[in-house]
Motif scaffolding. Structure first.
Motif, PDB file in Angstrom:
ATOM      1  N   THR A 119      11.603   8.768   0.458  1.00  0.00           N
ATOM      2  CA  THR A 119      11.159   7.219   0.896  1.00  0.00           C
ATOM      3  C   THR A 119       9.960   7.551   2.119  1.00  0.00           C
ATOM      4  O   THR A 119       9.243   7.064   2.604  1.00  0.00           O
ATOM      5  N   ARG A 120       9.726   9.068   1.783  1.00  0.00           N
ATOM      6  CA  ARG A 120       8.695  10.191   3.040  1.00  0.00           C
ATOM      7  C   ARG A 120       7.230   9.227   2.898  1.00  0.00           C
ATOM      8  O   ARG A 120       6.848   9.234   1.560  1.00  0.00           O
ATOM      9  N   ASP A 121       6.355   9.419   3.287  1.00  0.00           N
ATOM     10  CA  ASP A 121       4.888   9.491   3.454  1.00  0.00           C
ATOM     11  C   ASP A 121       4.668  10.413   2.768  1.00  0.00           C
ATOM     12  O   ASP A 121       4.445  11.927   3.591  1.00  0.00           O
ATOM     13  N   ARG A 122       4.334  11.384   1.672  1.00  0.00           N
ATOM     14  CA  ARG A 122       3.300  11.833   1.190  1.00  0.00           C
ATOM     15  C   ARG A 122       2.282  13.206   1.742  1.00  0.00           C
ATOM     16  O   ARG A 122       1.995  14.213   0.716  1.00  0.00           O
ATOM     17  N   ASN A 123       2.197  12.503   2.190  1.00  0.00           N
ATOM     18  CA  ASN A 123       0.808  12.970   2.738  1.00  0.00           C
ATOM     19  C   ASN A 123       0.698  13.903   3.972  1.00  0.00           C
ATOM     20  O   ASN A 123       1.474  13.697   4.574  1.00  0.00           O
ATOM     21  N   ASP A 182       0.451  -1.338   0.167  1.00  0.00           N
ATOM     22  CA  ASP A 182       0.468   0.007   0.046  1.00  0.00           C
ATOM     23  C   ASP A 182       1.052   0.891  -0.121  1.00  0.00           C
ATOM     24  O   ASP A 182       0.014   1.962   0.076  1.00  0.00           O
ATOM     25  N   ARG A 183       1.903   0.832   0.126  1.00  0.00           N
ATOM     26  CA  ARG A 183       3.035   2.273   0.231  1.00  0.00           C
ATOM     27  C   ARG A 183       3.572   2.560  -1.542  1.00  0.00           C
ATOM     28  O   ARG A 183       4.235   2.055  -2.185  1.00  0.00           O
TER      29      ARG A 183
END
Length: 83
Positions: free
Chosen positions: A79-83, A5-6
Motif C-alpha cells: 500500500t505504499r505510495d508509488r511516487n 485519489d490513492r
C-alpha cells in the motif's frame, strides 16, 4: 476525507497477500502443534533436553511473531505510495 485519489491494490498484490496469509497460517499452525506435542527424548542419563523450552518458544510464539511482522511489512509494502 476521501481516499479516491490513492491507487488501489492490484489483483496480483492482493493475491500475494492472501497467499502469504494462508501459507503463514499453515506454517504457524503446524509449528504450534509440534510445540504442543513436544519433540525431546531425553537420554538415559537425563541429558538431551536442555534447550527444549527455547525450541518450543521459537516454534510457536516465535513463528507467530515472525508471521505477523512479515504481514505488517507486506501490507505496508503493497500500500505504499508509488511516487
Amino acid at each position: 476525507m476521501s481516499f479516491s485519489d490513492r491507487p488501489t491494490v492490484s489483483p496480483l498484490a492482493a493475491a500475494g497477500c492472501l497467499l502469504f496469509g494462508i501459507v503463514g497460517a499453515i506454517i504457524v499452525g503446524l509449528l504450534a502443534v509440534g510445540a504442543a506435542l513436544g519433540h525431546c527424548a531425553p537420554q538415559p542419563d537425563g541429558t538431551g533436553c536442555e534447550n527444549s523450552g527455547l525450541i518450543d518458544f521459537l516454534m510457536f510464539p516465535g513463528s507467530l511473531i515472525v508471521a505477523l511482522l512479515g504481514g505488517i511489512w507486506l501490507a505496508r509494502f503493497v500500500t505504499r505510495d508509488r511516487n
